[in-house]
Motif scaffolding. Structure first.
Motif, PDB file in Angstrom:
ATOM      1  N   MET A  94      22.494 -85.216  45.425  1.00  0.00           N
ATOM      2  CA  MET A  94      22.407 -83.962  44.667  1.00  0.00           C
ATOM      3  C   MET A  94      22.549 -84.215  43.166  1.00  0.00           C
ATOM      4  N   ILE A  95      23.438 -85.140  42.807  1.00  0.00           N
ATOM      5  CA  ILE A  95      23.593 -85.487  41.386  1.00  0.00           C
ATOM      6  C   ILE A  95      22.304 -86.071  40.830  1.00  0.00           C
ATOM      7  N   LEU A  96      21.667 -86.958  41.621  1.00  0.00           N
ATOM      8  CA  LEU A  96      20.403 -87.555  41.168  1.00  0.00           C
ATOM      9  C   LEU A  96      19.317 -86.498  41.010  1.00  0.00           C
ATOM     10  N   VAL A  97      19.268 -85.559  41.946  1.00  0.00           N
ATOM     11  CA  VAL A  97      18.286 -84.468  41.866  1.00  0.00           C
ATOM     12  C   VAL A  97      18.519 -83.637  40.614  1.00  0.00           C
ATOM     13  N   CYS A  98      19.805 -83.321  40.346  1.00  0.00           N
ATOM     14  CA  CYS A  98      20.136 -82.505  39.166  1.00  0.00           C
ATOM     15  C   CYS A  98      19.815 -83.235  37.871  1.00  0.00           C
ATOM     16  N   LEU A  99      20.084 -84.537  37.835  1.00  0.00           N
ATOM     17  CA  LEU A  99      19.754 -85.325  36.641  1.00  0.00           C
ATOM     18  C   LEU A  99      18.243 -85.336  36.406  1.00  0.00           C
ATOM     19  N   ALA A 100      17.487 -85.461  37.486  1.00  0.00           N
ATOM     20  CA  ALA A 100      16.018 -85.453  37.363  1.00  0.00           C
ATOM     21  C   ALA A 100      15.527 -84.107  36.839  1.00  0.00           C
ATOM     22  N   LEU A 101      16.131 -83.026  37.328  1.00  0.00           N
ATOM     23  CA  LEU A 101      15.730 -81.687  36.868  1.00  0.00           C
ATOM     24  C   LEU A 101      16.113 -81.465  35.411  1.00  0.00           C
ATOM     25  N   LEU A 102      17.259 -82.013  34.995  1.00  0.00           N
ATOM     26  CA  LEU A 102      17.653 -81.892  33.585  1.00  0.00           C
ATOM     27  C   LEU A 102      16.674 -82.629  32.679  1.00  0.00           C
ATOM     28  N   VAL A 103      16.251 -83.827  33.109  1.00  0.00           N
ATOM     29  CA  VAL A 103      15.254 -84.579  32.335  1.00  0.00           C
ATOM     30  C   VAL A 103      13.951 -83.802  32.260  1.00  0.00           C
ATOM     31  N   TRP A 104      13.549 -83.216  33.399  1.00  0.00           N
ATOM     32  CA  TRP A 104      12.324 -82.389  33.415  1.00  0.00           C
ATOM     33  C   TRP A 104      12.457 -81.193  32.486  1.00  0.00           C
ATOM     34  N   GLY A 105      13.618 -80.547  32.497  1.00  0.00           N
ATOM     35  CA  GLY A 105      13.830 -79.382  31.645  1.00  0.00           C
ATOM     36  C   GLY A 105      13.756 -79.719  30.167  1.00  0.00           C
ATOM     37  N   VAL A 106      14.404 -80.822  29.772  1.00  0.00           N
ATOM     38  CA  VAL A 106      14.386 -81.237  28.361  1.00  0.00           C
ATOM     39  C   VAL A 106      12.970 -81.621  27.944  1.00  0.00           C
ATOM     40  N   ARG A 107      12.292 -82.366  28.817  1.00  0.00           N
ATOM     41  CA  ARG A 107      10.924 -82.793  28.510  1.00  0.00           C
ATOM     42  C   ARG A 107      10.006 -81.586  28.366  1.00  0.00           C
TER      43      ARG A 107
END
Length: 322
Positions: A1-14
């Protein structure tokens, strides 16, 4: 879940950097001494200034614009109100239609505003009291709301035609908001299934972060960014022109239009105060007074706005009507 959230945060910033970050304007001067865009209606510029947020301010600015064009005359008067036993004298402003000038109006925004005031509210009469607008809204709330919604819709169509905002902005914002809500709900379901509520922590943090970022996903186009930069330059000049080593224009028509934008930018009181200092005679001009005087001078004051401003009388009355 942490990895998924980190990926979504990167997507959001990008996504924000690519689609949401405001574009750098080509206009970089400190001051602008003209209307933000030639031919653009003040109500449309007002939408650009507030990031396309509908407001009764846009309609008030349109009234000022029409008064400056001479299509509407604004005067002060009084009338009796109440029953036979208890009557009171009401001080109010009244608006008068000028058909000869109205025929020359090119903007559909102006023509629809005139029709709303005099054909709908005044029911075909050539003039109406400001209080009549409130009375009409109280008696016909649905008709009033529908008419104003139609007018705001017309302004929106002009904003779209002007291409001030990116066409994909709203869809990008909705997509990110949907992902954020889905993430929080998904984390809650997973926590319930596996009885591990720790997964809610990264999910809620990431979801809230995406919701915040989604708020800023809408942005102006390059054209919108340039016009907005000129708006800021005009606002800065309007608040500082008396301190600059230059001679501002003395044409009352020019200042009548400038006061419309000063009102939209929330600095009209400061501009009026400066005008009173450098050109006090301008308040004696009938054309200028019809556009601005009613806005700045409350009842009981006979000359000039200095020390007498009580804020936007018309806007307060119209906003209270809503």
């Amino acid at each position: 879940m942490i990895l998924v959230c980190l990926a979504l945060l990167v997507w959001g910033v990008r996504s924000f950097v690519r689609y949401g970050k405001e574009l750098k304007p080509t206009f970089e001067d400190e001051y602008w001494r003209d209307v933000p865009e030639a031919g653009a209606h003040p109500a449309v510029i007002g939408r650009l200034w507030t990031f396309d947020k509908e407001s009764s301010t846009d309609f008030t600015a349109t009234i000022m614009h029409l008064a400056n064009a001479g299509a509407i005359l604004i005067n002060k008067g009084s009338y009796e109100q109440g029953g036979v036993i208890r009557k009171k004298q009401v001080d109010d402003y009244y608006l008068t239609r000028v058909p000869q000038v109205e025929l020359s109006l090119n903007s559909t925004i102006d023509r629809k505003a005139m029709s709303f005031l005099f054909d709908t509210v005044a029911q075909g009469q050539p003039s109406l009291w400001l209080g009549t607008i409130k009375a009409y809204a109280e008696s016909n709330p649905e008709e009033f709301n529908d008419a104003m919604s139609d007018w705001q819709g017309l302004v929106t169509s002009h904003v779209i035609t002007a291409e001030y905002f990116e066409s994909y902005s709203k869809s990008k914002r909705f997509r990110m908001l949907s992902v954020a809500i889905a993430l929080i709900l998904g984390c809650f379901i997973i926590a319930c299934i596996f009885e591990n509520f720790l997964v809610l922590v990264p999910g809620i943090i990431t979801g809230v972060a995406l919701i915040v970022v989604s708020r800023f996903m809408e942005r102006r186009t390059q054209k919108g960014a340039d016009v907005y930069a000129r708006c800021k330059g005009l606002r800065k000049w309007l608040t500082e022109f008396s301190a600059l080593d230059e001679r501002p224009a003395t044409d009352v028509k020019v200042w009548g239009e400038f006061m419309v934008y000063a009102y939209l930018f929330g600095v009209s009181d400061r501009v009026a105060e400066q005008l009173s200092q450098i050109n006090p005679d301008i308040w004696d001009d009938a054309a200028f007074a019809s556009t601005v005087y009613w806005y700045h001078t409350p009842y009981g004051y006979a000359a000039g706005p200095t020390g007498a401003s009580t804020g936007d009388f018309f806007h307060d009355a119209f906003d209270n009507t809503f």
